[in-house]
Scaffold this active site. Structure first.
Site, short mmCIF file in Angstrom:
data_model
loop_
_atom_site.label_atom_id
_atom_site.label_comp_id
_atom_site.label_asym_id
_atom_site.label_seq_id
_atom_site.Cartn_x
_atom_site.Cartn_y
_atom_site.Cartn_z
N LYS A 23 0.84 -1.21 0.00
CA LYS A 23 0.00 0.00 0.00
C LYS A 23 0.87 1.26 0.00
O LYS A 23 0.64 2.18 -0.79
CB LYS A 23 -0.90 -0.04 1.25
CG LYS A 23 -1.90 1.08 1.35
CD LYS A 23 -3.17 0.60 2.02
CE LYS A 23 -3.13 0.71 3.53
NZ LYS A 23 -3.63 1.98 4.03
N SER A 24 1.88 1.28 0.88
CA SER A 24 2.74 2.47 0.97
C SER A 24 3.40 2.76 -0.37
O SER A 24 3.45 3.91 -0.82
CB SER A 24 3.84 2.24 2.01
OG SER A 24 3.30 2.22 3.29
N ARG A 28 2.78 5.90 -3.24
CA ARG A 28 3.93 6.70 -3.69
C ARG A 28 4.11 6.61 -5.20
O ARG A 28 4.48 7.60 -5.84
CB ARG A 28 5.20 6.25 -2.94
CG ARG A 28 5.21 6.74 -1.48
CD ARG A 28 6.28 6.04 -0.65
NE ARG A 28 6.41 6.61 0.69
CZ ARG A 28 5.56 6.38 1.71
NH1 ARG A 28 4.52 5.60 1.53
NH2 ARG A 28 5.78 6.93 2.90
N GLY A 93 -4.43 8.10 5.48
CA GLY A 93 -3.55 9.11 6.08
C GLY A 93 -2.33 9.35 5.19
O GLY A 93 -1.84 10.47 5.08
N ARG A 121 -8.43 12.56 11.98
CA ARG A 121 -7.03 12.26 12.30
C ARG A 121 -6.18 13.52 12.23
O ARG A 121 -6.47 14.43 11.46
CB ARG A 121 -6.52 11.16 11.35
CG ARG A 121 -7.26 9.84 11.62
CD ARG A 121 -6.77 8.74 10.73
NE ARG A 121 -5.37 8.44 10.96
CZ ARG A 121 -4.65 7.63 10.18
NH1 ARG A 121 -5.21 7.05 9.14
NH2 ARG A 121 -3.38 7.41 10.45
N GLN A 168 5.03 9.45 7.08
CA GLN A 168 4.11 10.37 6.40
C GLN A 168 4.58 11.81 6.56
O GLN A 168 4.57 12.58 5.60
CB GLN A 168 2.70 10.16 6.94
CG GLN A 168 2.16 8.78 6.60
CD GLN A 168 0.79 8.50 7.18
OE1 GLN A 168 0.25 9.30 7.94
NE2 GLN A 168 0.22 7.35 6.84
N ASP A 314 1.97 -0.83 12.20
CA ASP A 314 0.76 -1.31 11.54
C ASP A 314 0.44 -2.77 11.88
O ASP A 314 -0.68 -3.22 11.68
CB ASP A 314 0.90 -1.19 10.01
CG ASP A 314 0.85 0.27 9.56
OD1 ASP A 314 0.47 1.13 10.38
OD2 ASP A 314 1.20 0.53 8.40
N ARG A 345 -6.18 2.42 18.05
CA ARG A 345 -5.92 0.97 18.01
C ARG A 345 -5.57 0.40 19.38
O ARG A 345 -5.68 -0.81 19.58
CB ARG A 345 -4.83 0.64 16.99
CG ARG A 345 -5.36 0.71 15.58
CD ARG A 345 -4.37 0.28 14.53
NE ARG A 345 -5.01 0.30 13.22
CZ ARG A 345 -4.36 0.43 12.07
NH1 ARG A 345 -3.05 0.57 12.05
NH2 ARG A 345 -5.03 0.44 10.92
C1 S3P Z 1 2.77 4.93 6.17
C2 S3P Z 1 3.37 5.32 7.33
C3 S3P Z 1 2.91 4.93 8.66
C4 S3P Z 1 1.92 3.76 8.59
C5 S3P Z 1 0.91 3.94 7.50
C6 S3P Z 1 1.59 4.05 6.16
C7 S3P Z 1 3.33 5.40 4.88
O1 S3P Z 1 2.28 6.03 9.27
O2 S3P Z 1 1.25 3.61 9.84
O3 S3P Z 1 0.01 2.84 7.48
O4 S3P Z 1 2.99 4.85 3.83
O5 S3P Z 1 4.14 6.34 4.92
P1 S3P Z 1 3.13 7.18 10.04
O6 S3P Z 1 4.19 7.57 9.15
O7 S3P Z 1 2.19 8.28 10.34
O8 S3P Z 1 3.60 6.52 11.30
#
Ligand code: S3P
Length: 426
Positions: A23-24, A28, A93, A121, A168, A314, A345
């Site tokens: 997903k990350s 991107r 997020g 959030r 993030q 996560d 959570r």
């Molecule tokens: C993510 C960073 C994490 C993670 C989120 C995905 C990302 O959050 O919990 O599910 O893709 O950069 P944080 O960077 O806010 O900790």
């Protein structure tokens, strides 16, 4: 309301190459393709609600997307378009915060919003450092909550020390810094996931990591396009790793998984608890990729999780199911970030484990779980995909009714189909 029931299963052998794509990295891929001078080629892009929202936003910002179901081509616009509508980030997020950074430095007016969970959030962690370098950002509660409005402009370079380890926040600042004129540095208390740095380096950016500090030399020109096969997501695969860990004599083989060290720490915790795990690395670009083989032990030992929290944040809900099945008390500390994820959570895990007859103590920054006998219960996902999937896995041990499961589609649409290959799901 969508719901499901998972029935107990004694042991199983399960091999799959179908774990959801990362997903990350998928978010991107979509966003970074806007920075390229030519078409980006993306294979195995995650087709889940959140990442499809991001792909839609990229189109609203002027990119052309061609999709033949095997490969997505993203043709970047010569200049970002000011969209005539809000940009819907869904439940994500990552999307909203990365786009806040990127759009703050683009000419135009942009409004980012999301679902009712995302709208609650915290956004100031990104909005405040961006405002410090000149960004024009606002939102409800002085920029803390979406909808977020941005009037993009030229931003200054920065040396920012973040109070939290967050990929993030780091990625948002890096995306803003890319169009500034001086060297930018970003430091964080612990290294967070580093896909932004790895992928931008692959796109030709001069970006270095020194310990927990990233040093960015903004490029003078547009970037090289991406040509990438997104690996499978170790956070999604982890549900099945826990399934093996809590089921003696079981074996799970997860193929073509992302093996980046900032993403597989939860697997290392399972190893500490007595689970036999093997990693078979393969050839890869941008990131390390390979197969993960997990074998269920006869007994699980308890453990303490208090360091490298950003590397397993996560996976903590799923890990808690392993704690509930372990011998003794397991402790999670320094994980206050769990309170501001898709749900709180800490409270979601603690309340649901209690419903399953497990003794748990809740702290501001974590919890202590006393391993015992999990009992079948009806649990609430609180609209949080990882809570729904974690307790579905617990169902393999004792049977479980899970309410409000539509959220699973935000990250892992074929989760139930895969779980059905192991056990009975209704
Ligand atoms: C993510 C960073 C994490 C993670 C989120 C995905 C990302 O959050 O919990 O599910 O893709 O950069 P944080 O960077 O806010 O900790």
């Amino acid at each position: 309301m969508k719901k499901m029931t998972v029935f107990p299963k004694s042991h199983f052998i399960f091999e799959t190459d179908e774990i959801a794509s990362d997903k990350s990295i998928s978010h991107r891929c979509a966003i970074f393709s806007l920075l390229a001078q030519e078409t980006s080629y993306i294979r195995n892009f995650l087709r889940a609600e959140d990442t499809l929202c991001t792909l839609n936003i990229v189109q609203l910002l002027g990119a052309t997307v061609k999709d033949d179901n095997k490969e997505i081509q993203i043709i970047p616009p010569s200049k970002i378009i000011e969209p005539p509508c809000i940009l819907d980030c869904g439940n994500s997020g990552t999307a909203i915060r990365l786009l806040m950074g990127f759009l703050s430095a683009q000419e135009g007016f942009f409004v980012l919003h999301g679902d009712k969970y995302l709208a609650n959030r915290p956004m100031k962690r990104v909005a405040n450092p961006l405002r410090d370098i000149g960004a024009n950002i606002d939102g409800r509660k002085d920029g803390e909550l979406a909808p977020i409005g941005i009037r993009g402009k030229k931003l200054s370079s920065f040396a920012y020390t973040s109070p939290i380890a967050s990929a993030q926040v780091k990625s948002a600042l890096i995306l803003a810094g890319l169009s500034s004129e001086g060297v930018c540095t970003f430091s964080e208390p612990e290294l967070s996931r580093d896909h932004t740095e790895n992928m931008l380096r692959g796109m030709g950016v001069d970006i270095k990591t020194e310990g927990t500090t990233v040093v960015l030399n903004p490029p003078k020109e547009k970037l090289k396009p991406l040509d990438i096969t997104v690996p499978n997501d170790p956070s999604s695969g982890f549900f099945f790793a826990v399934a093996a860990a809590i089921t003696p004599n079981s074996r799970v083989v997860l193929k073509n998984m992302l093996l980046n060290k900032t993403r597989i720490e939860a697997y290392k915790v399972l190893e500490k608890m007595g689970v036999n795990i093997e990693y078979k690395q393969k050839e890869s670009s941008y990131e390390s990729v390979g197969d993960i083989i997990i074998e269920g032990p006869l007994t699980l030992n308890s453990t303490v999780v208090e360091t490298n929290i950003a590397w397993l944040i996560d996976e903590l809900p799923a890990l808690s199911i392993a704690f509930a099945c372990a011998k003794g008390k397991s402790l999670v500390k320094n994980a206050q970030e769990l309170r501001v994820k898709e749900s709180d959570r800490i409270s979601s895990v603690v309340n649901n484990l209690k419903l399953c007859g497990i003794s748990v103590d809740e702290f501001e920054d974590g919890y202590e779980v006393e391993g015992g006998e999990l009992k079948s219960a009806t649990i609430n996902s609180f609209g949080d995909h990882r809570i729904a999937m974690s307790f579905a896995i617990a169902g393999l041990k004792c049977g479980m009714h899970i309410q409000d499961t539509a959220c699973i589609d935000t990250s892992f649409p074929n989760f139930i189909a895969l779980l059905s290959q192991i056990g009975n799901v209704e």
